[in-house]
Design an enzyme around this catalytic site. Structure first.
Site, PDB file in Angstrom:
ATOM      1  N   HIS A   1     -17.396   0.657   6.448  1.00  0.00           N
ATOM      2  CA  HIS A   1     -17.222   0.250   5.054  1.00  0.00           C
ATOM      3  C   HIS A   1     -16.873  -1.240   4.981  1.00  0.00           C
ATOM      4  CE1 HIS A   1     -14.399  -0.683   1.779  1.00  0.00           C
ATOM      5  NE2 HIS A   1     -15.101   0.161   1.032  1.00  0.00           N
ATOM      6  N   ASN A   2     -15.930  -1.658   5.802  1.00  0.00           N
ATOM      7  CA  ASN A   2     -15.540  -3.066   5.772  1.00  0.00           C
ATOM      8  C   ASN A   2     -16.646  -3.970   6.310  1.00  0.00           C
ATOM      9  OD1 ASN A   2     -13.114  -1.870   5.011  1.00  0.00           O
ATOM     10  ND2 ASN A   2     -11.909  -3.474   6.010  1.00  0.00           N
TER      11      ASN A   2
ATOM     12  N   ARG B   1     -17.358 -16.879   8.804  1.00  0.00           N
ATOM     13  CA  ARG B   1     -15.903 -16.938   8.544  1.00  0.00           C
ATOM     14  C   ARG B   1     -15.214 -17.739   9.638  1.00  0.00           C
ATOM     15  NH1 ARG B   1     -13.500 -11.385   5.893  1.00  0.00           N
ATOM     16  NH2 ARG B   1     -15.144 -11.100   4.326  1.00  0.00           N
TER      17      ARG B   1
ATOM     18  N   SER C   1      -9.593   2.719   1.047  1.00  0.00           N
ATOM     19  CA  SER C   1     -10.173   1.564   0.365  1.00  0.00           C
ATOM     20  C   SER C   1      -9.747   1.568  -1.088  1.00  0.00           C
ATOM     21  CB  SER C   1     -11.701   1.581   0.473  1.00  0.00           C
ATOM     22  OG  SER C   1     -12.249   0.409  -0.106  1.00  0.00           O
TER      23      SER C   1
ATOM     24  N   MET D   1       0.822  -1.205   0.000  1.00  0.00           N
ATOM     25  CA  MET D   1       0.000   0.000   0.000  1.00  0.00           C
ATOM     26  C   MET D   1       0.865   1.268   0.000  1.00  0.00           C
ATOM     27  SD  MET D   1      -3.152  -0.907  -0.208  1.00  0.00           S
ATOM     28  CE  MET D   1      -4.074   0.556   0.283  1.00  0.00           C
TER      29      MET D   1
ATOM     30  N   LYS E   1     -14.279   3.861   7.808  1.00  0.00           N
ATOM     31  CA  LYS E   1     -13.613   2.754   7.094  1.00  0.00           C
ATOM     32  C   LYS E   1     -14.015   1.412   7.713  1.00  0.00           C
ATOM     33  CE  LYS E   1     -11.061   0.514   4.251  1.00  0.00           C
ATOM     34  NZ  LYS E   1     -10.183  -0.405   4.886  1.00  0.00           N
TER      35      LYS E   1
ATOM     36  N   GLU F   1     -18.928  -4.458   3.570  1.00  0.00           N
ATOM     37  CA  GLU F   1     -18.242  -5.345   2.625  1.00  0.00           C
ATOM     38  C   GLU F   1     -18.379  -6.813   3.047  1.00  0.00           C
ATOM     39  OE1 GLU F   1     -14.025  -4.129   1.793  1.00  0.00           O
ATOM     40  OE2 GLU F   1     -13.649  -6.173   2.491  1.00  0.00           O
TER      41      GLU F   1
END
Lengths: 298, 298, 298, 298
Positions: free
Chosen positions: B174-175, B269, B121, B11, B171, B178
């Site tokens: 956001h995840n 998961r 992101s 990144m 963020k 997602e």
């Protein structure tokens, strides 16, 4: 090519205009004769009964149904089928349960009438200017009529999904995924709303749509919604549903496939239809019984 | 403007290139000196220690951290902070927990050092050619350094989200979204896989991306994945996670916000990390106890 | 009173013994003639065909079915019904779907045969020494045969639940609750198993059964299970299911009642039937696509 | 033996009576001096401050805290600890988070004060006439004070669960299981309530308690609740929670153990605290955006 359209609601009307734009000839019928007149002014051949519609088409006919799934589709087919003959094709463009489609295909097949199940996504705008269609049916039948799907969808927005039933099955799954995605987005914004920060949701959904992993059409619609009503103050959080999410969960159960996210998306919709719940009353009463915890009295 | 970059992993390295493309001057440091040399060849000023990095910048400095969240970020800040002075700005561009960011902002603030939390992101590709950034921090601080966010993001892909902490919080959300979206998509394809139909998943994800309600970047990635491995035969369904989904659920619990879809996405998961479960053993043993149902013996 | 019993499996055999203990006369039939001979030695009148069974009873007859729900029940009823006459009573003591019971009641009713749906809980031990029965049927019919339910259940373990169908419906709900309770217990022990502490599960379930809020028969069975196998090392966590949990979830969906705990209990059972999942593969592949996260290759 | 009791609320007061019944000597303190006077009349030695309490006990002392978990426990310990000496034992009988207990044990251990964590179940009635206790602590410490646990619990209702922390951890899991069981029961009755049948819930819960697989103390409490209010018409379904369910879910997440049933039980409680949800508004707005579905306006 020339075809018949039955059902001139929001979807069927716009799909007819879309077909006309692409030089197809459409004979169009609806129980509402005013709508039939209106579409006639746009270039369609008006038909004021199913009989008239069938007579306006030459054998082998292609007839596209855009009527509500369930009883309406069933009764239209009951009336239509005796008017048709061997080699004719009936397309069901509605959100029918794939099990109904399999049953109908078998029944029509007894008279050598072909059945095609076309799952349609993209809303009214899509019907008018380019939808997404997932179409199940026999290869040779599809080959004969494929141009009408290619012409009314956006580029790459049409797929022959496989044998009969597979179109409506895939559309069902599409909607199941949609339920989960919508609930995920909504949960995220709910946490934001309860957070100690002060977000501008229109800007948040906008930035989510530019370069982020969760950019999506649904997020664009989220932005539109917040543009109109910054905190959604004017509506209540009542989440209705129209069948396909439920069928997806039922199918998941039948296939022993865990689908917790789609199932919970649906169940939270059901929860939103109630102001108070009997579940809640029982738990509250139990807490009172064993721990002396206060209950909220009416 | 001129700034320092700490952390030249996938990144940070690409973000540095992105900054250089936009005529910013970047002094760059990393524990891996080979990477520092490499980025120097691309036009960055190499710094082989945090001290050297700080010395290459004039006060008030701007230093961007792109290092792993958690202990690494903590230890870099521990080493960096004593080298900085009043008015300097530290940007944490990693996936830090917003609670850590709030704590760090307060601690740095005691020395008049400004803290900016930048949630990023868009993956490696985004870092290189245009990311999505959600940035929290004081208005005047952000105003001073805003050009570096504007230049390294896609158009409209940068948002000043509000006060310190709000960037990493957003963020995180956001995840969380997602997680839910990915699980929804995956459940849909799992049902397709167990269905009686025979779908081509690459074509299915392709048609979903053209005109349908669920078109999204994640569905484009789904198409890419199926293009490489039509049935995903070569991988196992082990779903790791890296923290932000968990924080989202914990935050939802703290705020008493039901987030069943995000929670279940995470729990499925966790389930995928186990070959067998103690939960399953207990239920199987109980069924055997009360109903004499067979258990599967090892 | 005198009655006929059809089906001498674990449940029917023991229920017959239970009836005989209470001075009822039982004519008993089963496809397995050895079992019929065996029960005859215990005092039942053997019947080697449904025809023989019916002939051994005087009109109005009472016949109790204890055969597997679904196709077996359907085919026994198909064979039995023509042999019966007006005023006869058929009790279905199996775990039939209440919708089937409503349909069968209506069909038998056309011949003035009464249908009674008896949901039975308590396992094999209960059938032998005192079960729990939830029985649906018309008041006058139930009044006529009620003694057989009163005699074969534990004290207060029999309830006339209401009109036809309500017995099997209630038994379905009973099992739905059971699914949720079992999964709750099992999740608790799973967390204990992964905890940093070293518990003796037999002792834990024992203490849970003495004075705690969660004491229950299921917890007693948990204790029994751990007594036999302290860590359940000898079995696999494969959780089968036999229909009623699924019907409960389907009914909840039909009634738009959120039932997340029962639904998830079932879905985790389905998950346990798979070693690997397509859901997991899709999520793993997506994580690899957008973040370059490693996948587990086969 | 002689011991000190701090906290004379519903639990502590009744536990003191229980101890006195079993010939233990109890010095009792509470911030409410009226309650201290009241318990003195029952035979306890009154203490109007922690200092006075400590002075009434000889070294090595045993002091039992029955005060609310969290801040109150923390502040009592802050005041109490400096008054104690090496070899003294502090029992925390409240619903403390096991992480707090581990931290406190370590801190007290620095002064050679022993910490014992006693999870208590059974409600007020249990405290008075026989509770269920799960107690963590060092073997030799527990051996010294075990009689007070044995005397105040029902037969077999006391377990030394292991090292420090294991008592509160197990009590947390107990409550997590309780959440799941309660929600399972409640969902079942909710489906009954929406069913086409007309059940008497008091009779239903009664029959569930006689011979069925789901008989349990919670089902007995369910019967009590319905006896008082046949349809729970007088209360609202607001489900509060007091921490341990949340800790169970957080612990499950930390240990990567899927616990969907316990998690959803908690999330449905959170849902019940809201009349309307932002989640619902977002989903409703999205349905309106893509499909023109009606929203419910305020």
């Amino acid at each position: 090519m020339k075809l018949g359209m039955i059902g001139l609601g929001k979807m069927g009307y716009n799909l007819t205009l879309n077909l006309l734009d692409h030089q197809h000839e459409v004979a169009a019928a609806d129980v509402n004769h005013d709508t039939v007149k209106q579409i006639a002014e746009e270039g369609a051949e008006p038909a004021y009964s199913l009989k008239e519609l069938v007579e306006k088409l030459e054998s082998p006919r292609t007839i596209w149904l855009m009527v509500p799934a369930g009883e309406v589709t069933e009764s239209v087919l009951d009336e239509l089928t005796p008017l048709l003959g061997a080699g004719d094709v009936v397309i069901d463009g509605g959100n029918s349960n794939y099990k109904d489609s399999l049953r109908r295909a078998e029944k029509l097949g007894e008279q050598q009438i072909h059945f095609v199940d076309a799952g349609t996504s993209g809303g009214v705008e899509g019907a008018r200017h380019g939808a997404c269609m997932m179409v199940g049916g026999d290869d040779d039948v599809i080959a004969r009529i494929e141009s009408i799907f290619e012409d009314t969808t956006v580029e790459n927005g049409y797929l022959h999904t496989g044998r009969t039933g597979s179109g409506h099955f895939l559309k069902m799954i599409h909607n199941g995924i949609e339920y989960g995605m919508m609930q995920a987005i909504a949960e995220g914004f709910d946490i934001l709303e309860k957070s100690p920060f002060d977000y501008d949701y229109e800007k948040v959904s906008n930035v989510f749509n530019h370069g982020s992993v969760i950019r999506s059409w649904l997020m664009e619609l989220t932005e539109n919604a917040f543009k109109k009503d910054a905190k959604l103050d004017n509506i209540r959080g009542v989440m209705n549903s129209s069948g396909e999410g439920k069928w997806t969960v039922e199918t998941a159960l039948d296939l022993e496939t865990p689908a917790p996210v789609i199932a919970l998306s649906l169940m939270m919709r059901h929860r939103s239809l109630e102001d108070d719940t009997f579940t809640g009353k029982v738990v509250a009463a139990l807490r009172n019984e064993f721990g002396g915890h206060d209950v909220v009295r009416k």
